[in-house]
Design a protein around this motif. Structure first.
Motif, mmCIF file in Angstrom:
data_model
loop_
_atom_site.group_PDB
_atom_site.id
_atom_site.type_symbol
_atom_site.label_atom_id
_atom_site.label_comp_id
_atom_site.label_asym_id
_atom_site.label_seq_id
_atom_site.Cartn_x
_atom_site.Cartn_y
_atom_site.Cartn_z
ATOM 1 N N SER A 41 -1.407 5.191 7.436
ATOM 2 C CA SER A 41 -1.699 3.822 7.024
ATOM 3 C C SER A 41 -0.797 3.405 5.860
ATOM 4 O O SER A 41 -0.274 2.291 5.835
ATOM 5 C CB SER A 41 -3.163 3.718 6.632
ATOM 6 N N LEU A 44 2.768 2.844 7.290
ATOM 7 C CA LEU A 44 2.852 1.659 8.148
ATOM 8 C C LEU A 44 2.596 0.360 7.384
ATOM 9 O O LEU A 44 3.074 -0.704 7.788
ATOM 10 C CB LEU A 44 1.866 1.780 9.306
ATOM 11 N N SER A 45 1.849 0.441 6.281
ATOM 12 C CA SER A 45 1.525 -0.773 5.523
ATOM 13 C C SER A 45 2.767 -1.407 4.914
ATOM 14 O O SER A 45 2.752 -2.575 4.544
ATOM 15 C CB SER A 45 0.516 -0.456 4.422
ATOM 16 N N ARG A 56 1.707 -2.286 13.464
ATOM 17 C CA ARG A 56 0.476 -1.671 12.949
ATOM 18 C C ARG A 56 -0.646 -1.774 13.981
ATOM 19 O O ARG A 56 -1.340 -0.791 14.260
ATOM 20 C CB ARG A 56 0.055 -2.334 11.625
#
Length: 195
Positions: A41, A44-45, A56
């Motif tokens: 996360s 990918l953020s 995402r």
């Protein structure tokens, strides 16, 4: 025709993200899934723009319990629990922090919204032990469909469908359907349904 194009785009993006998805699935056989989802996360953020949001959503379709391909997951949004469900039409604004939860259809989260995994994550009943060693209980928070959670809201309890949480509010108790809540702790400010 527009729906067909959308489906093709979602399929292509799922294929683009497949190396990341495969690495996640393989590592999940060896490592703690929640720690792993937090790591992926975070990486990918940082993907910018609409394409980052689409990638995402494509990844989370395979990593979460459920994630609709049309969900918008904005820049800087972090997830900490694999037991997460994101339904159709959901918009998650930038820099949100999401724990164990289910977000219903057409729900909108403003920037910086935090959905904790319930209000019992940290136990502090034994003053002789460090808080970090006392554990806690993670509960799945349910956000109903067609809700709006304003910027900076902190949510530790369920939100009923069609409800609005004012910006900066702290929700510690369940919110019924069809109301506006605000404050710290959040309380009902207005009923949106004639009862």
């Amino acid at each position: 025709m527009k729906q067909l194009i959308k489906h093709i785009v979602f399929l292509v993006l799922a294929l683009v993200i497949i190396p990341v998805t495969i690495s996640y699935k393989l590592l999940s056989l060896l490592l703690n899934n929640d720690a792993l989802i937090a790591s992926y996360s975070q990486a990918l953020s940082l993907l910018p723009g609409k394409w980052g949001s689409y990638l995402r959503s494509a990844f989370y379709r395979f990593a979460f319990k459920k994630c609709s391909p049309d969900a918008v997951i904005s820049f800087g949004t972090l997830f900490s629990q694999q037991d997460t469900s994101i339904d159709e039409g959901v918009y998650i604004g930038p820099q949100c922090n999401i724990g164990k939860c289910a977000i219903g259809k057409n729900t909108l989260l403003g920037s910086g919204v935090h959905i904790m995994s319930g209000k019992g994550q940290h136990n502090f009943s034994d003053p002789s032990k460090p808080i970090k060693d006392q554990g806690g209980i993670f509960a799945k928070v349910e956000i109903g469909e067609n809700c709006w959670l304003g910027n900076g809201a902190l949510v530790m309890a369920n939100i009923g469908k069609g409800s609005i949480v004012a910006a900066g509010s702290v929700v510690v108790d369940d919110v019924p359907d069809g109301v506006i809540v605000g404050g710290n702790p959040a309380r009902v400010l207005k009923d949106l349904i004639a009862r």
